[in-house]
Design an enzyme around this catalytic site. Structure first.
Site, mmCIF file in Angstrom:
data_model
loop_
_atom_site.group_PDB
_atom_site.id
_atom_site.type_symbol
_atom_site.label_atom_id
_atom_site.label_comp_id
_atom_site.label_asym_id
_atom_site.label_seq_id
_atom_site.Cartn_x
_atom_site.Cartn_y
_atom_site.Cartn_z
ATOM 1 N N TYR A 1 -1.111 15.208 -2.775
ATOM 2 C CA TYR A 1 -0.456 15.610 -1.572
ATOM 3 C C TYR A 1 -0.810 16.781 -1.000
ATOM 4 C CZ TYR A 1 3.755 15.550 1.392
ATOM 5 O OH TYR A 1 4.779 15.521 2.306
ATOM 6 N N LYS B 1 7.296 -14.447 -4.073
ATOM 7 C CA LYS B 1 6.064 -14.651 -3.110
ATOM 8 C C LYS B 1 5.292 -13.364 -3.525
ATOM 9 C CE LYS B 1 4.590 -17.689 -0.224
ATOM 10 N NZ LYS B 1 4.762 -18.976 0.037
#
Length: 406
Positions: free
Chosen positions: A56, A111
């Site tokens: 970060y 999916k």
């Protein structure tokens, strides 16, 4: 991203409900879906201050600044190039119909699991609480910078055609409506091998397609592109022909490009002497219609869970029978296509999925069967791990040959 494997709790750490009080406990399908089937995890840990500073701030600022100056670097330094958005509005889910976005989410999660399992691709389910074409296009286009591909799923016809066309025009990443093209790719692969096992070529076959929805139209287009001999498409009013009134633009295309004989009767009538029945509509077909087909007929009856043509009955009259069911031979399943198609397109840096890439995918699927070809084995099993690799290689090679890569 993938399914959790822990034996206790749910993927987000919650404790399941008390089994004695939970009416879903006895159904194993609900156990698999408890808490959802997906999680997002970092690829690298954060153990030290240095890890934190690099993952970060301030380290990330250097990466963001570099991408701002040279946007192509996002492909290398973010996940976007290897993540697919699985997008649905819940209007045409499996055989359940218009059940809405929340109810569609388990299917989209499933999916995403298939993308991970068979192609090693992460994917994010995105269900939309709108059925407006403009809103769907604008929403998907707005989130597209986060993804390397857009898999449209379970969006009803005819809206699905316009949505896909407009997104393909606007975006420079692969976009594919799987209900159309995934089905079409696998049907073409199966039909190539069915023709081969019965000693014919695609150009020898007369095909009757039952269903003028997303899958039926896509199958008609890919079969015509592949050189099928003759093809007619039937909807609930009979065979589509030039004399029909009130044709939608899509069905007008069908009238202009199929049914050269101009037949204006029923689907059952069109089957007389036909080589191939391709069912993508539901309903039922009488035995007399199947019996009237040509010798060595091919019957693909793909409605789920109940095929339009009873498989046992079909076997009395046809040389090759295929369904969409996993408990019968020759399962026509989209999982044979879409993982490898997106893997190959993304790996090649393709900006689109072209007709040639779909044809290449179909040839690759058919090729996996190889010398084991038989009437009961015209397509590989959906669990055959060779398929996605072969499809990805063929699609990537085609993308590079067509120069549709970034």
């Amino acid at each position: 991203m993938g399914a959790e494997t822990g034996s206790t709790g749910t993927p987000d750490g919650r404790t399941p409900q008390d089994p004695a009080a939970d009416r879903f406990t006895q159904d194993p399908a609900f156990a698999v879906h408890e808490g959802g089937k997906l999680a997002v995890r970092p690829l690298r840990g954060i153990e030290t201050r240095e890890d934190l500073a690099l993952t970060y701030t301030p380290g990330v600022a250097r990466v963001s600044s570099a991408i701002a100056a040279e946007p192509a670097l996002a492909r290398r330094f973010t996940w976007a190039s290897r993540v697919v958005a699985v997008v649905s509005d819940g209007t045409a889910v499996l055989g359940l119909g218009d059940i809405g976005p929340a109810a569609a989410l388990p299917v989209m999660e499933g999916k995403a699991c298939l993308f991970s399992e068979f192609a090693g691709l992460s994917s994010v389910p995105v269900v939309l609480s709108t059925t407006d074409v403009d809103q769907i296009v604008e929403t998907v286009a707005a989130i597209a910078p986060s993804f390397g591909g857009i898999n449209l799923e379970d969006i009803s016809a005819p809206r699905c055609f316009e949505i896909e066309d407009r997104l393909r025009e606007r975006l420079d990443i692969p976009v594919m409506h799987d209900d159309q093209h995934g089905t079409a790719i696998v049907v073409l692969a199966a039909l190539r091998n069915a023709a081969r096992v019965t000693g014919r070529e695609l150009g020898d076959l007369r095909v009757v397609v039952s269903g003028a929805g997303a899958a039926g139209i896509a199958c008609a287009k890919i079969l015509l592109e592949a050189g099928i001999g003759e093809l007619a498409v039937a909807d609930s009013r009979g065979v589509v022909h030039a004399g029909r009134e009130d044709l939608t633009p899509v069905k007008q295309w069908v009238a202009d490009n199929t049914n050269r004989a101009g037949y204006a009767g029923t689907m059952a009538g069109a089957l007389e002497g036909a080589d191939v029945y391709l069912g993508l509509s539901g309903g039922s077909v009488p035995e007399s219609a199947i019996a009237a087909m040509a010798p060595e007929a091919i019957v693909f009856s793909l409605a789920n869970p109940t095929p339009e043509v009873d498989p046992e009955m079909a076997a009395r009259h046809a040389a090759v029978v295929a369904t969409g069911r996993s408990d019968l031979p020759n399962q026509i399943n989209n999982v044979l296509a879409f993982p490898g198609v997106f893997r190959g397109a993304i790996d090649a840096g393709a900006t689109a999925i072209t007709e040639a890439m779909k044809q290449a995918a179909a040839e690759a699927i058919a090729g996996v069967v190889g010398e084991d070809l038989a009437p009961g084995y015209i397509v590989p099993s959906p669990l055959d791990r060779r398929v996605a690799t072969a499809v990805a290689a063929a699609v990537g090679d085609c993308a590079r040959e067509e120069r549709v890569t970034a």
